[in-house]
Design a protein around this motif. Structure first.
Motif, PDB file in Angstrom:
ATOM      1  N   ALA A 143      17.387  48.479  19.992  1.00 21.14           N
ATOM      2  CA  ALA A 143      17.093  49.914  20.009  1.00 21.14           C
ATOM      3  C   ALA A 143      18.336  50.748  19.722  1.00 21.14           C
ATOM      4  O   ALA A 143      18.281  51.727  18.969  1.00 21.14           O
ATOM      5  N   LYS A 144      19.459  50.359  20.303  1.00 21.67           N
ATOM      6  CA  LYS A 144      20.704  51.088  20.056  1.00 21.67           C
ATOM      7  C   LYS A 144      21.108  50.993  18.588  1.00 21.67           C
ATOM      8  O   LYS A 144      21.549  51.963  17.978  1.00 21.67           O
ATOM      9  N   ARG A 145      20.970  49.792  18.025  1.00 26.71           N
ATOM     10  CA  ARG A 145      21.309  49.601  16.607  1.00 26.71           C
ATOM     11  C   ARG A 145      20.390  50.438  15.718  1.00 26.71           C
ATOM     12  O   ARG A 145      20.840  51.068  14.754  1.00 26.71           O
ATOM     13  N   MET A 146      19.090  50.456  16.039  1.00 24.92           N
ATOM     14  CA  MET A 146      18.125  51.213  15.248  1.00 24.92           C
ATOM     15  C   MET A 146      18.405  52.707  15.320  1.00 24.92           C
ATOM     16  O   MET A 146      18.250  53.433  14.339  1.00 24.92           O
ATOM     17  N   ALA A 165      11.439  53.845  19.766  1.00 24.53           N
ATOM     18  CA  ALA A 165      10.501  53.165  20.664  1.00 24.53           C
ATOM     19  C   ALA A 165       9.174  52.875  19.962  1.00 24.53           C
ATOM     20  O   ALA A 165       8.604  51.787  20.089  1.00 24.53           O
ATOM     21  N   GLY A 166       8.690  53.853  19.195  1.00 24.01           N
ATOM     22  CA  GLY A 166       7.446  53.650  18.451  1.00 24.01           C
ATOM     23  C   GLY A 166       7.579  52.578  17.386  1.00 24.01           C
ATOM     24  O   GLY A 166       6.660  51.772  17.179  1.00 24.01           O
ATOM     25  N   ASP A 167       8.730  52.541  16.722  1.00 17.64           N
ATOM     26  CA  ASP A 167       8.947  51.533  15.679  1.00 17.64           C
ATOM     27  C   ASP A 167       9.059  50.130  16.266  1.00 17.64           C
ATOM     28  O   ASP A 167       8.566  49.164  15.681  1.00 17.64           O
ATOM     29  N   GLU A 169       7.588  49.119  19.045  1.00  9.33           N
ATOM     30  CA  GLU A 169       6.218  48.748  19.415  1.00  9.33           C
ATOM     31  C   GLU A 169       5.433  48.302  18.181  1.00  9.33           C
ATOM     32  O   GLU A 169       4.688  47.312  18.217  1.00  9.33           O
ATOM     33  N   ASP A 170       5.626  49.005  17.069  1.00  9.57           N
ATOM     34  CA  ASP A 170       4.948  48.665  15.817  1.00  9.57           C
ATOM     35  C   ASP A 170       5.433  47.323  15.268  1.00  9.57           C
ATOM     36  O   ASP A 170       4.637  46.465  14.880  1.00  9.57           O
ATOM     37  N   TYR A 171       6.734  47.122  15.254  1.00  8.10           N
ATOM     38  CA  TYR A 171       7.329  45.873  14.752  1.00  8.10           C
ATOM     39  C   TYR A 171       6.815  44.660  15.526  1.00  8.10           C
ATOM     40  O   TYR A 171       6.598  43.591  14.962  1.00  8.10           O
ATOM     41  N   THR A 172       6.692  44.810  16.850  1.00  9.15           N
ATOM     42  CA  THR A 172       6.332  43.679  17.708  1.00  9.15           C
ATOM     43  C   THR A 172       4.824  43.609  17.958  1.00  9.15           C
ATOM     44  O   THR A 172       4.383  42.873  18.844  1.00  9.15           O
ATOM     45  N   ALA A 173       4.045  44.344  17.185  1.00 12.05           N
ATOM     46  CA  ALA A 173       2.578  44.333  17.307  1.00 12.05           C
ATOM     47  C   ALA A 173       2.131  44.650  18.735  1.00 12.05           C
ATOM     48  O   ALA A 173       1.170  44.075  19.246  1.00 12.05           O
ATOM     49  N   GLY A 174       2.850  45.546  19.388  1.00  8.46           N
ATOM     50  CA  GLY A 174       2.464  45.985  20.721  1.00  8.46           C
ATOM     51  C   GLY A 174       2.937  45.091  21.857  1.00  8.46           C
ATOM     52  O   GLY A 174       2.690  45.400  23.029  1.00  8.46           O
ATOM     53  N   ASN A 179       6.877  52.734  25.940  1.00  2.66           N
ATOM     54  CA  ASN A 179       7.346  53.331  27.188  1.00  2.66           C
ATOM     55  C   ASN A 179       8.423  52.467  27.853  1.00  2.66           C
ATOM     56  O   ASN A 179       9.347  52.987  28.479  1.00  2.66           O
ATOM     57  N   ASP A 180       8.294  51.139  27.704  1.00  7.34           N
ATOM     58  CA  ASP A 180       9.316  50.240  28.247  1.00  7.34           C
ATOM     59  C   ASP A 180      10.637  50.439  27.504  1.00  7.34           C
ATOM     60  O   ASP A 180      11.711  50.404  28.108  1.00  7.34           O
TER      61      ASP A 180
END
Length: 200
Positions: A143-146, A165-167, A169-174, A179-180
Motif C-alpha cells: 500500500a505504501k509503495r502504491m 485500498a480500493g485497488d 481489494e480489486d487486485y486480490t478479488a476481495g 477497510n482493512d
C-alpha cells in the motif's frame, strides 16, 4: 484534514545503490524489514514470501537449471549476507568483482502500469495468504509503495488511501478488504518532510 505538504517523496538519489536493481527497491525494502524481525520463525516465513515475489517477477525462467537456488543466492546478496534465516541449501557467496548471474527482465502485461509488475505480483501472492501478521505486513508494504506510485503518476499528494485500498481489494478479488487496508494505513506512521518550493 491531512496536510498535503506533510508527505515526503523519497527520490532514488537519496537511497543507497541497489545491489540487484532488477528486483527494484520494494523487494530490497522487504529484505531489510525481514532482517529486523526479532523472531527467526517469522523471518523464515517472511523470507519464503519474498522468494515467491521474486519468483513471480521471473515466471519465464522457472524451468531453468537450479532456478530456486539462484533466487536464494540473490536473497542472501540483497540482505548483504546478514539475513539470519534457515536457507534451504548452501548459499553461493560472491566476492570481489564477481556477481551472481542476473535474471532477465520479464515482459509480462501489467494491469495498471502506474503500479508496475512488481506490485501486481506481490498482491497476487498476498491474495493466497491467510489472514495474519505476515499478510498485514505485506499489505502495508504494498500500500505504501502504491501510494508513492500514484504520487509519481498523478502528481497528486492528497489523501490517496481510498484509491489504494480500493485497488488492493480489486487486485486480490476481495480477499483483502479495503477497510482493512485503510485501517493499516491509518495506524502506520507518516513520513514528514519539508514543503517544496512554489507549492510543489
Amino acid at each position: 484534514m491531512q496536510d498535503n505538504a506533510a508527505i515526503a517523496i523519497p527520490y532514488n538519489t537519496s537511497h543507497p545503490q541497489l545491489r540487484l536493481p532488477e528486483y527494484g527497491r520494494m523487494v530490497t525494502e522487504m529484505v531489510e524489514r525481514c532482517k529486523q524481525m526479532p523472531h527467526r520463525e517469522m523471518r523464515n516465513l517472511y523470507a519464503r514470501q519474498i522468494i515467491h515475489v521474486m519468483e513471480g517477477m521471473n515466471e519465464d525462467l522457472r524451468g531453468t537449471e537450479n532456478y530456486k537456488g539462484k533466487l536464494w543466492d540473490h536473497l542472501a546478496l540483497l540482505g548483504g549476507y546478514e539475513l539470519d534465516i534457515d536457507y534451504p541449501q548452501p548459499i553461493r557467496r560472491e566476492e570481489g568483482e564477481q556477481h551472481v548471474e542476473k535474471l532477465s527482465y520479464p515482459g509480462n502485461k501489467i494491469r495498471f502500469r502506474h503500479y508496475g509488475c512488481m506490485v501486481e505480483k506481490m498482491l497476487k501472492r498476498i491474495e493466497e495468504l491467510p489472514e495474519g501478521v505476515l499478510r498485514d505486513e505485506l499489505v502495508l508494504s504494498a500500500a505504501k509503495r502504491m501510494r508513492l506510485d500514484l504520487i509519481d503518476w498523478r502528481g497528486d499528494r492528497g489523501n490517496l488511501d481510498e484509491k489504494v485500498a480500493g485497488d488492493i481489494e480489486d487486485y486480490t478479488a476481495g480477499h483483502v478488504n479495503r477497510n482493512d487496508v485503510l485501517h493499516l494505513l491509518e495506524r502506520a506512521p507518516r513520513t514528514r518532510g519539508r514543503k517544496k518550493r512554489n507549492g510543489y
